[in-house]
Design a protein around this motif. Structure first.
Motif, mmCIF file in Angstrom:
data_model
loop_
_atom_site.group_PDB
_atom_site.id
_atom_site.type_symbol
_atom_site.label_atom_id
_atom_site.label_comp_id
_atom_site.label_asym_id
_atom_site.label_seq_id
_atom_site.Cartn_x
_atom_site.Cartn_y
_atom_site.Cartn_z
ATOM 1 N N VAL A 276 57.081 -38.394 -50.951
ATOM 2 C CA VAL A 276 56.895 -38.946 -52.260
ATOM 3 C C VAL A 276 56.699 -40.315 -52.212
ATOM 4 N N GLY A 277 55.609 -40.755 -52.870
ATOM 5 C CA GLY A 277 55.159 -42.033 -52.391
ATOM 6 C C GLY A 277 55.919 -43.403 -52.889
ATOM 7 N N SER A 278 55.686 -44.352 -52.504
ATOM 8 C CA SER A 278 56.200 -45.542 -53.246
ATOM 9 C C SER A 278 55.602 -45.950 -54.415
ATOM 10 N N GLY A 279 56.528 -45.987 -55.435
ATOM 11 C CA GLY A 279 55.955 -46.340 -56.763
ATOM 12 C C GLY A 279 55.793 -45.018 -57.329
ATOM 13 N N SER A 280 56.468 -43.819 -57.148
ATOM 14 C CA SER A 280 56.372 -42.605 -57.798
ATOM 15 C C SER A 280 57.777 -42.297 -58.186
ATOM 16 N N GLU A 281 57.731 -41.109 -59.037
ATOM 17 C CA GLU A 281 59.471 -40.787 -59.244
ATOM 18 C C GLU A 281 59.500 -39.475 -59.370
ATOM 19 N N ILE A 282 60.618 -38.834 -59.157
ATOM 20 C CA ILE A 282 61.112 -37.250 -59.706
ATOM 21 C C ILE A 282 62.285 -37.354 -60.225
ATOM 22 N N ILE A 283 62.288 -36.713 -61.441
ATOM 23 C CA ILE A 283 63.434 -36.620 -62.114
ATOM 24 C C ILE A 283 63.710 -35.212 -62.679
ATOM 25 N N ALA A 284 64.942 -34.552 -62.108
ATOM 26 C CA ALA A 284 65.107 -33.393 -62.092
ATOM 27 C C ALA A 284 66.515 -33.152 -62.701
ATOM 28 N N ALA A 285 66.735 -31.971 -63.705
ATOM 29 C CA ALA A 285 67.955 -31.639 -63.962
ATOM 30 C C ALA A 285 69.159 -31.301 -63.325
ATOM 31 N N GLY A 286 68.485 -30.739 -61.988
ATOM 32 C CA GLY A 286 69.268 -30.230 -60.865
ATOM 33 C C GLY A 286 68.911 -31.210 -59.656
ATOM 34 N N SER A 287 69.217 -30.389 -58.191
ATOM 35 C CA SER A 287 68.775 -31.334 -57.074
ATOM 36 C C SER A 287 67.727 -31.490 -56.776
ATOM 37 N N ILE A 288 67.262 -32.385 -55.850
ATOM 38 C CA ILE A 288 65.980 -32.798 -55.380
ATOM 39 C C ILE A 288 65.991 -32.749 -53.961
ATOM 40 N N HIS A 289 65.044 -32.022 -53.287
ATOM 41 C CA HIS A 289 64.742 -31.675 -51.893
ATOM 42 C C HIS A 289 63.541 -32.191 -51.597
ATOM 43 N N ILE A 290 63.443 -33.214 -50.661
ATOM 44 C CA ILE A 290 62.216 -33.637 -50.132
ATOM 45 C C ILE A 290 61.891 -33.166 -48.541
ATOM 46 N N TYR A 291 60.965 -32.667 -48.155
ATOM 47 C CA TYR A 291 60.898 -32.307 -46.906
ATOM 48 C C TYR A 291 59.776 -33.339 -46.063
ATOM 49 N N GLY A 292 59.558 -34.138 -46.851
ATOM 50 C CA GLY A 292 58.654 -35.325 -46.115
ATOM 51 C C GLY A 292 59.615 -36.597 -46.280
#
Lengths: 271, 240
Positions: free
Chosen positions: B160-176
């Motif tokens: 998930v790159g610098s200057g991007s965003e992830i908004i979730a109602a639940g949890s967030i899993h990032i494998y990178g």
């Protein structure tokens, strides 16, 4: 049908125009028919780097608006006769470009040439989006420096969403061209390493162009470094990158300039 | 001059559109609430840009005059109020956004995916809504992209790159590597967590509580990390 390649970066001053000229000249020297389009309407530079500024009569805007024919606007390089330039207009701005105009110009050029290289303006606005819109492949010019890398990441996102290829659901081949790389400074941790850049961008590498005085020297005399100083380390790296763009398998080496005895004795401290 | 062009009869059709709006619920004293909002905006500039915002006035219950002032205050912060909610009031007068009724807390079946990414096909309307759905992104999230998933978890297989965003109602899993911002439990879920393989995050938030890179435990930088909420405090801890 020729291949349409956009040379882009997001950030300005990283070497898009220099790289377009150097790659284009290197491709043309192999006998391929190559045309370079300057998309930087209002701030054209590619004509200067190619030394064609005294021969510009018509430009991209004239052609898209039907004022001039494509054959009238194309400028043939005096050194490599398979290399052509379609200059940008210096007196207009990017709003003068239309999607339909760009599409028809690129389509007719791709018909006649093996490679159409689109030199994108900096930024992510209209000019840059039109330059990438009809591309088959992209070369993303990046400096080993955080702001350049983040801007490249942003451009990759746009390449994957705003191009015709992306909208059709196809994937666009993308290549990173790392320019102004100084291995000594990278070793001292003053620059991002090649590994860092590739890890962040997760995109394959097309070439590593070492920082070299010859690049600016060549630009100032109006000649791509690949023509002006073919033995220069940067020129060799551009030639290798051009061969990789043609699909050849060329091993990636870090080209270094051979240092003189004086440099070897005293040059270590001089950056 | 007058040419009798054949008039085509076309039925007027109304197309329904549903959007997920962010509801802001101001509380008294208003100056404190605005300060809190300013702190959030400072940490997330541009967060409200282009996002529909609805003003929930059921807590504050202001007078019509106060509402105009509040809308102005928000406009100064670049927040455009699309509509307002205030029980028992039909209209607050012209010049103010309309009063809406019948809002449901985020039961819309919509996902915002980065352009180029195919969104999941919409569920058939007749079927009952699934409790939560997971959004799986197989490509890296690039700088400038915003992924908003108001249902369930988000899994990213890349970075998930610098200057991007992830908004979730639940949890967030990032494998990178997480270099941007991750906002979990965004619609109110204190049990949501954020996991990433390598923590280089700019901001981590769970259920409205957030930490910027500056106030994260330095020991978690560059390591597998999770963020979770405990007694209204967000913890950022290394996983290994």
């Amino acid at each position: 049908m020729g291949k349409v390649v956009v040379v882009t970066s997001g950030k300005g001053g990283v070497g898009k125009t220099t790289s377009t000229a150097a790659l284009g000249a290197a491709l043309a020297q192999t006998g391929k028919r190559v045309v370079l389009i300057d998309f930087d309407v209002g701030l054209r530079n590619l004509d200067l780097v190619l030394g064609a500024e005294r021969r510009v009569v018509f430009d991209l805007i004239n052609v898209t608006q039907g004022v001039a024919k494509l054959s009238q606007a194309l400028i043939r390089d005096k050194r490599v006769d398979t290399l052509f330039l379609l200059p940008a207009s210096q007196t207009r701005d990017k709003d003068a470009l239309t999607e339909e105009g760009v599409e028809s110009v690129i389509a007719s050029l791709a018909d006649k040439f093996d490679y159409v290289l689109c030199d994108s303006p900096a930024g992510i606005e209209r000019g840059a989006q039109l330059a990438m819109r009809y591309a088959d492949e992209a070369v993303i010019v990046t400096n080993p420096e955080v702001s350049s890398v983040r801007d490249s990441d942003r451009i990759i996102g746009l390449l994957d969403s705003r191009t015709l290829k992306a909208e059709r659901g196809e994937s666009m081949p993308k290549h990173i061209l790392l320019t102004r790389y100084d291995s000594a400074r990278a070793a001292r941790g003053e620059m991002l390493s090649i590994e860092d850049v590739l890890e962040i961008l997760s995109t394959p590498l097309l070439g590593i162009i070492p920082e070299s005085e010859g690049v600016l020297r060549s630009s100032n005399v109006g000649s791509p470094v690949t023509l002006n100083e073919p033995t220069n380390s940067a020129a060799k790296a551009y030639v290798d990158a051009a061969r990789r763009l043609m699909g050849e398998d060329v091993p990636m080496v870090l080209p270094v300039d051979r240092r003189g005895l004086f440099d070897r004795l005293f040059g270590r401290r001089a950056a | 001059m007058v040419s009798a062009a054949p008039i085509q009869k076309k039925a007027i059709r109304f197309h329904a559109r549903s959007f997920v709006a962010f509801a802001l619920a101001p509380e008294a004293p208003l100056s404190n609430w605005l300060q809190g909002l300013d702190r959030w905006i400072e940490n997330s500039p541009g967060f409200f840009l282009g996002r529909p915002v609805v003003l929930d006035l059921n807590v504050l219950k202001p007078s019509a005059g106060e509402v105009a002032g509040l809308v102005d205050e928000l406009a100064q912060r670049g927040i455009r109020v699309y509509a307002m909610e205030l029980a028992g009031v039909d209209d607050l007068g012209p010049g103010l956004p309309p009063v809406l009724k019948g809002a449901r807390p985020s039961t819309l079946d919509e996902t915002v995916t980065p352009p180029g990414q195919k969104s999941a096909p919409p569920a058939p309307a007749e079927q009952p809504q699934p409790e939560a759905r997971t959004l799986i992104l197989e490509t890296p999230v690039r700088s400038g992209q915003s992924v908003f998933h108001p249902h369930g978890d988000v899994i990213v297989l890349g970075s998930v790159g610098s200057g991007s965003e992830i908004i979730a109602a639940g949890s967030i899993h990032i494998y990178g590597t997480l270099r941007g911002r991750a906002i979990a439990g965004a619609m109110g879920n204190s049990g949501a967590r954020i996991f990433c393989q390598k923590n280089e995050a700019e901001l981590l938030a769970v259920d409205g509580w957030y930490r910027t890179a500056d106030d994260m435990e330095a020991s978690t930088r560059g390591r597998p990390t999770q963020a979770y909420l405990e007694n209204d405090v967000i913890w950022v801890a290394a996983l290994d």
